[in-house]
Design an enzyme around this catalytic site. Structure first.
Site, PDB file in Angstrom:
ATOM      1  N   HIS A  53       0.857  -1.189   0.000  1.00 28.17           N
ATOM      2  CA  HIS A  53       0.000   0.000   0.000  1.00 28.17           C
ATOM      3  C   HIS A  53       0.896   1.243   0.000  1.00 28.17           C
ATOM      4  CE1 HIS A  53      -3.817  -2.096   1.801  1.00 28.17           C
ATOM      5  NE2 HIS A  53      -3.296  -2.753   0.785  1.00 28.17           N
ATOM      6  N   GLU A  55       1.037   3.816   1.939  1.00 26.54           N
ATOM      7  CA  GLU A  55       1.591   4.166   3.256  1.00 26.54           C
ATOM      8  C   GLU A  55       2.770   3.262   3.619  1.00 26.54           C
ATOM      9  OE1 GLU A  55      -1.576   3.492   2.461  1.00 26.54           O
ATOM     10  OE2 GLU A  55      -3.004   4.598   3.719  1.00 26.54           O
ATOM     11  N   CYS A  83      -6.004   1.998   5.771  1.00 30.17           N
ATOM     12  CA  CYS A  83      -6.677   0.741   6.094  1.00 30.17           C
ATOM     13  C   CYS A  83      -6.120   0.229   7.435  1.00 30.17           C
ATOM     14  CB  CYS A  83      -6.434  -0.280   4.979  1.00 30.17           C
ATOM     15  SG  CYS A  83      -4.779  -0.981   5.003  1.00 30.17           S
ATOM     16  N   CYS A  86      -2.309  -0.515   7.375  1.00 26.37           N
ATOM     17  CA  CYS A  86      -1.466   0.680   7.341  1.00 26.37           C
ATOM     18  C   CYS A  86      -1.553   1.461   8.647  1.00 26.37           C
ATOM     19  CB  CYS A  86      -1.857   1.557   6.161  1.00 26.37           C
ATOM     20  SG  CYS A  86      -1.434   0.781   4.586  1.00 26.37           S
TER      21      CYS A  86
END
Ligand SMILES: [Zn+2]
Length: 157
Positions: A53, A55, A83, A86
């Site tokens: 992701h 992040e 999410c 993260c």
């Protein structure tokens, strides 16, 4: 750079990533003392890595650049509300401020769903339809814990 300029970097990063078919519409930046340390975007598709992701990629890049696993004093900017994975990674990294643009609801509206993960966590990880989490014999694994606690040269984190 102000907040809008930094968020614009995140947006541009994920637009570039989507044009290259690397991942979804998610970009992030890490800033320390007003200086942009890292800008990264989602690369789940391009790297076949479900943890890639924006992040997470930004945290990895910032840690590499600053040569530390501790991002205390850093702020994270991200195009969409983090999410659960993260969120946890951000907290593990000791980042204590996040600026986000789109909301979880905005992400749901375009097909990105993480509510089953949130539901799983909120229900004490007991929903076996989502994840069957089973404890097994721990005697060998405890030896690693004992090694850790007895190692006076360890780096605590
Ligand atoms: Zn995430």
């Amino acid at each position: 750079m102000d907040k809008k300029e930094i968020m614009d970097l995140c947006v541009q990063s994920c637009l570039d990533g989507m044009k290259n078919h690397e991942g979804g519409p998610f970009g992030s930046a890490i800033v320390k003392d007003g200086k942009v340390i890292a800008v990264a975007h989602n690369t789940v598709i391009g790297t076949n890595d479900p943890t890639a992701h924006g992040e997470i990629n930004a945290i990895r890049e910032a840690c590499k650049k600053l040569n530390t696993f501790d991002l205390s004093g850093c702020e994270l900017y991200t195009t969409s509300e983090p999410c659960p994975m993260c969120m946890s990674a951000i907290i593990w990294a000791n980042i204590s401020k996040v600026y986000y643009a789109c909301t979880v609801q905005d992400a749901r509206d375009i097909g990105f769903r993480d509510e089953h993960i949130l539901n799983f966590l909120q229900n004490d990880c007991k929903d076996k339809k989502i994840l069957d989490l089973e404890a097994v014999d721990k005697s060998e694994a405890m030896k690693a814990f004992e090694f850790w606690t007895k190692d006076n040269s360890r780096t605590n984190y």
